[in-house]
Scaffold this motif. Sequence first.
Motif, PDB file in Angstrom:
ATOM      1  N   GLY A 164      -6.498   8.135   2.870  1.00  0.00           N
ATOM      2  CA  GLY A 164      -5.371   7.743   2.036  1.00  0.00           C
ATOM      3  C   GLY A 164      -5.098   8.742   0.926  1.00  0.00           C
ATOM      4  N   ALA A 165      -6.149   9.341   0.397  1.00  0.00           N
ATOM      5  CA  ALA A 165      -5.952  10.350  -0.654  1.00  0.00           C
ATOM      6  C   ALA A 165      -5.156  11.527  -0.107  1.00  0.00           C
ATOM      7  N   VAL A 166      -5.449  11.900   1.118  1.00  0.00           N
ATOM      8  CA  VAL A 166      -4.694  12.988   1.755  1.00  0.00           C
ATOM      9  C   VAL A 166      -3.250  12.551   2.001  1.00  0.00           C
ATOM     10  N   ALA A 167      -3.079  11.322   2.459  1.00  0.00           N
ATOM     11  CA  ALA A 167      -1.724  10.799   2.695  1.00  0.00           C
ATOM     12  C   ALA A 167      -0.923  10.760   1.398  1.00  0.00           C
ATOM     13  N   LYS A 168      -1.580  10.393   0.317  1.00  0.00           N
ATOM     14  CA  LYS A 168      -0.895  10.384  -0.981  1.00  0.00           C
ATOM     15  C   LYS A 168      -0.418  11.791  -1.361  1.00  0.00           C
ATOM     16  N   MET A 169      -1.297  12.784  -1.137  1.00  0.00           N
ATOM     17  CA  MET A 169      -0.901  14.161  -1.452  1.00  0.00           C
ATOM     18  C   MET A 169       0.284  14.601  -0.597  1.00  0.00           C
ATOM     19  N   LEU A 170       0.253  14.193   0.673  1.00  0.00           N
ATOM     20  CA  LEU A 170       1.357  14.555   1.573  1.00  0.00           C
ATOM     21  C   LEU A 170       2.662  13.924   1.094  1.00  0.00           C
ATOM     22  N   LEU A 171       2.610  12.642   0.775  1.00  0.00           N
ATOM     23  CA  LEU A 171       3.816  11.943   0.315  1.00  0.00           C
ATOM     24  C   LEU A 171       4.330  12.529  -0.991  1.00  0.00           C
ATOM     25  N   LEU A 224      -1.911  15.944  10.576  1.00  0.00           N
ATOM     26  CA  LEU A 224      -1.559  16.403   9.227  1.00  0.00           C
ATOM     27  C   LEU A 224      -0.824  17.738   9.352  1.00  0.00           C
ATOM     28  N   PRO A 225       0.390  17.840   8.846  1.00  0.00           N
ATOM     29  CA  PRO A 225       1.133  19.102   8.972  1.00  0.00           C
ATOM     30  C   PRO A 225       0.421  20.241   8.241  1.00  0.00           C
ATOM     31  N   ALA A 226       0.663  21.439   8.716  1.00  0.00           N
ATOM     32  CA  ALA A 226       0.094  22.624   8.078  1.00  0.00           C
ATOM     33  C   ALA A 226       0.806  22.908   6.759  1.00  0.00           C
ATOM     34  N   GLY A 227       0.043  23.460   5.809  1.00  0.00           N
ATOM     35  CA  GLY A 227       0.660  23.941   4.580  1.00  0.00           C
ATOM     36  C   GLY A 227       0.474  23.041   3.378  1.00  0.00           C
ATOM     37  N   LEU A 228      -0.253  21.934   3.547  1.00  0.00           N
ATOM     38  CA  LEU A 228      -0.461  21.040   2.409  1.00  0.00           C
ATOM     39  C   LEU A 228      -1.677  21.498   1.603  1.00  0.00           C
ATOM     40  N   ARG A 229      -1.500  21.642   0.295  1.00  0.00           N
ATOM     41  CA  ARG A 229      -2.637  21.975  -0.566  1.00  0.00           C
ATOM     42  C   ARG A 229      -3.487  20.726  -0.768  1.00  0.00           C
ATOM     43  N   ILE A 230      -4.764  20.837  -0.430  1.00  0.00           N
ATOM     44  CA  ILE A 230      -5.685  19.696  -0.564  1.00  0.00           C
ATOM     45  C   ILE A 230      -6.432  19.837  -1.885  1.00  0.00           C
ATOM     46  N   ASP A 231      -6.216  18.876  -2.766  1.00  0.00           N
ATOM     47  CA  ASP A 231      -6.896  18.880  -4.058  1.00  0.00           C
ATOM     48  C   ASP A 231      -8.128  17.984  -3.936  1.00  0.00           C
ATOM     49  N   ARG A 232      -9.295  18.604  -3.904  1.00  0.00           N
ATOM     50  CA  ARG A 232     -10.517  17.828  -3.690  1.00  0.00           C
ATOM     51  C   ARG A 232     -10.763  16.833  -4.826  1.00  0.00           C
ATOM     52  N   GLU A 233     -10.216  17.137  -5.973  1.00  0.00           N
ATOM     53  CA  GLU A 233     -10.400  16.244  -7.113  1.00  0.00           C
ATOM     54  C   GLU A 233      -9.654  14.915  -6.898  1.00  0.00           C
ATOM     55  N   THR A 244      -1.435   1.840   2.391  1.00  0.00           N
ATOM     56  CA  THR A 244       0.006   1.980   2.191  1.00  0.00           C
ATOM     57  C   THR A 244       0.417   3.448   2.364  1.00  0.00           C
ATOM     58  N   ALA A 245      -0.364   4.328   1.782  1.00  0.00           N
ATOM     59  CA  ALA A 245      -0.059   5.760   1.892  1.00  0.00           C
ATOM     60  C   ALA A 245      -0.137   6.241   3.337  1.00  0.00           C
ATOM     61  N   ILE A 246      -1.125   5.756   4.066  1.00  0.00           N
ATOM     62  CA  ILE A 246      -1.298   6.171   5.470  1.00  0.00           C
ATOM     63  C   ILE A 246      -0.094   5.722   6.302  1.00  0.00           C
ATOM     64  N   VAL A 247       0.346   4.487   6.069  1.00  0.00           N
ATOM     65  CA  VAL A 247       1.516   3.975   6.800  1.00  0.00           C
ATOM     66  C   VAL A 247       2.764   4.788   6.443  1.00  0.00           C
ATOM     67  N   LEU A 248       2.960   5.030   5.155  1.00  0.00           N
ATOM     68  CA  LEU A 248       4.187   5.712   4.731  1.00  0.00           C
ATOM     69  C   LEU A 248       4.196   7.182   5.153  1.00  0.00           C
ATOM     70  N   ALA A 249       3.041   7.827   5.116  1.00  0.00           N
ATOM     71  CA  ALA A 249       2.976   9.227   5.559  1.00  0.00           C
ATOM     72  C   ALA A 249       3.421   9.332   7.011  1.00  0.00           C
ATOM     73  N   ASP A 250       3.009   8.347   7.803  1.00  0.00           N
ATOM     74  CA  ASP A 250       3.398   8.337   9.210  1.00  0.00           C
ATOM     75  C   ASP A 250       4.915   8.185   9.354  1.00  0.00           C
ATOM     76  N   PHE A 251       5.483   7.264   8.601  1.00  0.00           N
ATOM     77  CA  PHE A 251       6.933   7.061   8.687  1.00  0.00           C
ATOM     78  C   PHE A 251       7.710   8.264   8.159  1.00  0.00           C
ATOM     79  N   ALA A 252       7.174   8.911   7.141  1.00  0.00           N
ATOM     80  CA  ALA A 252       7.848  10.102   6.611  1.00  0.00           C
ATOM     81  C   ALA A 252       7.985  11.162   7.698  1.00  0.00           C
ATOM     82  N   LEU A 253       6.947  11.300   8.511  1.00  0.00           N
ATOM     83  CA  LEU A 253       6.995  12.290   9.597  1.00  0.00           C
ATOM     84  C   LEU A 253       7.852  11.803  10.756  1.00  0.00           C
ATOM     85  N   MET A 254       7.723  10.527  11.095  1.00  0.00           N
ATOM     86  CA  MET A 254       8.552   9.980  12.185  1.00  0.00           C
ATOM     87  C   MET A 254      10.030  10.174  11.883  1.00  0.00           C
TER      88      MET A 254
END
Lengths: 354, 354, 354, 354
Positions: free
Chosen positions: A138-145, A30-39, A337-347
């Motif tokens: 996946g919730a984290v991946a969604k926030m990243l995307l 997970l890249p640095a700098g992402l705000r994690i919204d626990r909600e 879906t979010a986990i897969v796409l987050a990976d491709f976004a970084l790749m």
Amino acid sequence: MGGSCFGNIFKISTFGESHGEALGVVIDGLPAGLRIDREVIRQEMARRRPGQSLLTTSRQEDDQVEILSGILDDISTGTPMAMLIRNTSQRSGDYRELAEVFRPGHADYGYYTKYGIRDYRGGGRSSGRETCARVAAGAVAKMLLHSLTGTNIRAWAGEIAGIKAETFNPEEIEKNPARSPDKEAAGKMAQAIATARAAGDSVGGVVCCKVTNVPPGWGEPVFDKLDAKLAYAMLSLGGVKGISFGDGFAAAGMLGSENNDAMLPGGRFATNHAGGILGGISTGEEILFSVAVKPTPSISREQSTIGTDGNSRQIAITGRHDPCIIPRIIPVIEAMTAIVLADFALMQRCAKIK
Amino acid sequence: MGGSCFGNIFKISTFGESHGEALGVVIDGLPAGLRIDREVIRQEMARRRPGQSLLTTSRQEDDQVEILSGILDDISTGTPMAMLIRNTSQRSGDYRELAEVFRPGHADYGYYTKYGIRDYRGGGRSSGRETCARVAAGAVAKMLLHSLTGTNIRAWAGEIAGIKAETFNPEEIEKNPARSPDKEAAGKMAQAIATARAAGDSVGGVVCCKVTNVPPGWGEPVFDKLDAKLAYAMLSLGGVKGISFGDGFAAAGMLGSENNDAMLPGGRFATNHAGGILGGISTGEEILFSVAVKPTPSISREQSTIGTDGNSRQIAITGRHDPCIIPRIIPVIEAMTAIVLADFALMQRCAKIK
Amino acid sequence: MGGSCFGNIFKISTFGESHGEALGVVIDGLPAGLRIDREVIRQEMARRRPGQSLLTTSRQEDDQVEILSGILDDISTGTPMAMLIRNTSQRSGDYRELAEVFRPGHADYGYYTKYGIRDYRGGGRSSGRETCARVAAGAVAKMLLHSLTGTNIRAWAGEIAGIKAETFNPEEIEKNPARSPDKEAAGKMAQAIATARAAGDSVGGVVCCKVTNVPPGWGEPVFDKLDAKLAYAMLSLGGVKGISFGDGFAAAGMLGSENNDAMLPGGRFATNHAGGILGGISTGEEILFSVAVKPTPSISREQSTIGTDGNSRQIAITGRHDPCIIPRIIPVIEAMTAIVLADFALMQRCAKIK
Amino acid sequence: MGGSCFGNIFKISTFGESHGEALGVVIDGLPAGLRIDREVIRQEMARRRPGQSLLTTSRQEDDQVEILSGILDDISTGTPMAMLIRNTSQRSGDYRELAEVFRPGHADYGYYTKYGIRDYRGGGRSSGRETCARVAAGAVAKMLLHSLTGTNIRAWAGEIAGIKAETFNPEEIEKNPARSPDKEAAGKMAQAIATARAAGDSVGGVVCCKVTNVPPGWGEPVFDKLDAKLAYAMLSLGGVKGISFGDGFAAAGMLGSENNDAMLPGGRFATNHAGGILGGISTGEEILFSVAVKPTPSISREQSTIGTDGNSRQIAITGRHDPCIIPRIIPVIEAMTAIVLADFALMQRCAKIK
């Protein structure tokens, strides 16, 4: 050999059995700098949890996610983000009688032949309960995307017990317990589920998923095609028996001239038979796919099976089971879906020299 | 990020463009001691090659495989086995006019947005020609599986242009150019392909695949399920738009009591709705899956598209293209199935402490 | 299990035996848009090839590199770049007598116990000849690094046969056959090598490597530290028995107050005891490390060993062998350094959200 | 890109910061059927924990390991085994004053340039505290190796503050706080550590490691050599600046005829200059390597450095730090050795077809 790790750059490693101490996931990459919204995490977990409606199991699991590492003042630091979900409501007693019998439609027999061990406690690792770790990741991946490209993922019940959603109102999806975009169909679906439950039986269905704001160019040539990795992710969910992209199996009966999507100036497409992916690479159009989910195998009707001794047995599975898993698998499908796409976004950051 | 590597233990790395110097594959992880029968490789390549019947492209590619390493006296040594296939018959001239236009239904636009480069030479890496490297590796995987467990893989045309195979005669499959197990349907399929070709159009279909002699217990929990990896492999083939296992999408409309396969003494199953995989682990029954293939996107009918300058263009794709890819994708599907299963066969060695 | 693949994003897969058909490498993950200068590849191969001076083996191997894929008009396309080097000068006959005996100091016995096969042809895959594939890939990695960050890698003979380079003149390195930065020491080194050769013996040495223009921040926490991956890469070279970074083993005897490098305004360091890496992450200072290389095990003096039958044997290894591998391992060490750093350069793109 | 995952088949994924909620590890790929002795884990953790003697930090950390998954009745089930260690004794206040300054000899500056975030809490992920997760996983790897091949790993202080162990009494190692096999040297080492501590300084040293009962044939050709992976593992430990195998750097000054180990009937070797590994493959002899560890960078003497604002600062690090990390890194080195070897033990199962 494992098998509980997934992803190239945005990598997850999950653990936990349905009736063990806890389940969890470690996200490495997970890249640095992402705000994690626990909600956001809490909400996604709530969408998956049991007991949320009459259509699902009556088990109540709170599924609180504890973040153990990887953040400082709710900003990701670049180091592994581990999340833990304690098991609290599991009643191993429900499964004690299953200790020496293989449940039809479950992985029990496969695990037993594979490992030589019968983890009877509700399926152990093969239980659908493992998916709560996926939803947290996946919730984290969604926030990243969302942060990177504004990518949005939305899944719904396209069909339950043979009843199809005929209209599409996105506002409706989260308002009915079937998660159908068609309010009228939703009522029929609920009825069909109730009928199956009353008969000690279960039903399946089809989940549709749509992803917007995926830029063109995501996906890697040859093996790591965007659709290949999505198919890998979806079929990794217990109970999923098929996937199709765009027109899917219907495309098999079309002419090339019907199936090809004409291109328009500006890099858009006149139609989207392809479902947003051509040659494994995103086209910039909406990504569309459908997932076939079989009826829940845990049913209270009597079934024929065998025991660990190889002898015939009759079995009627008691306990609190979902008569239809569709409403609860929807957030899991979004998560994967979010986990897969987050990976491709970084790749994608490594595709060009500059 | 790559994407041209596949597998955990039996790992392949492929390379090559349709109109470059050569294509090839490196297999890393082939155990020592396997007898390599060059004739098996030659036969599998011949099943895939163009020009083998009137139903396929008239291009003639000999596709000779040169083994560069990894064997001594035709026995595998345990070191990487590299195989090379020279491009000989490619005519880049056929594609020169496509240098500045994106072909509908192809990955052209995706590659261009991804890499900023237009490799116009027949699709380059996104061409179906890359699959010849998979077939070479798959032939080795087939030999490995045959040696280890007697596992046998057989695929066929279940449907072409909407025409379904209604009967199943395994002897028939390789005898007709459609690779249909139903002789009568094969004739109709051939007719439909000829009609489409004459109209400058193309057709798609469904490939079915059956695997026998897979022991129970193959597949890894959670992400690396047997069906998940097969789906990954199949969707990595250009033109594939869907996959289903066992009853597939039909299972979505069944009751649990209909879909569950009862177990019988001896570890067999009364039915095989599951298609030989439960919870991602093989059950010991036949593995059955179906793959949806879209109509070939290269058609000579005029289509609307855009150029690299973003402006509208009309395009009619000349050159020698398959009006239906089904007959030639069948050996490729078998090859990818073999590659996936060879990997699981080796992974299985690490499941138990003894 | 393989072992011939290396890297996360800039991934290489090598193949080939010393006396097989060919050796080669596939680079998967090379970004699109890099200009490939074939002359750079040719020069690096020439630095490694046998027969370049009286200090090395008299074998003449031309080692022409054929690029099979991944480029269009000498620009990388983003797809796998495969390179092939045909074996031309190998004389298997030289090794025929070794078919049933294990050479001391070589991997012969290990490979035999591992695979149950004796590939007697000059060591097969364990031969130093496999490094020519690394040098080809390393030349590409050097070009990539040069283009991205101007990173420069330079290795030299720090010690041969116990004779140390006492002065450092970088211009001198490629001017003498020992590749020593100290002209006077170079003469003594050459003499010591000649003496060992005349006695049917061999000598070892220490290679030093310096990397400039590595930005701070490269390296990944915990396992994939920059020095950890460099150590992995260096110890993967046959004959390497140790590695140290910065002050290395001498640091073990220092006080913390001596060994710590004070920081200066502007993010520079007053000293560089650390060798440019702290906690596995580059500091921006020069990266410095030393590699211990054992004397070539192939010597013509008679040695005691055993045969494949387990019985005692005397052996005197004839054929054309390097009496000292230092001059020729220097470009290989640079190549592996480049491959490691190219990977980290790309990984770094995923460290931060923006 | 991560970097917190390690291993091919026996794969670990670790997480956690020194002053976060918890640290932990997920082992994916542990075969089913291994009896897990919780007391072995407890003992290994106790060997690493702070506060065990006057030579180490006075911090008291209990480091209780909670097993979250992967076992049933203390037998491994084949699914991921997750272990959790809560942080209990960390005082973030100790580090508050370091929030805006880079400690010399630490990864602070590197992490800051990499991630753009200053996790000041005791180094966060770069703290030596992360190694407690490695020790937990290493204890499991040791049990696996013991069960499979009786492999035994033993490390000790070969040198501290320039004082070498001159004799080797294995019984002595765990009896003195320096973990020296030479009782007399142990006393001098303790004195040197005390002297450095009193002066607000620190010392380093050399750890030696010996592995017995590794069968010949472990290790994979080319990149995944046994010594390459051990070097990778050892250099992944903060503070390690070098590694050597067998005669190591001394081999660089030897003749081939001195350095080669003659083979004896029965597959043994007359000498073991190679340290049990030739060409990256185990020979069956004892594996021997040495690891150089720098003096602890956290010292209370005043040092020059800069702050996050780029300006000069003086710093004197207070808090409870080890004046010498050697005694506590010894169990960590054993743990990483076990993790590497457990992986190779499993990989070896795939070397041959039968």
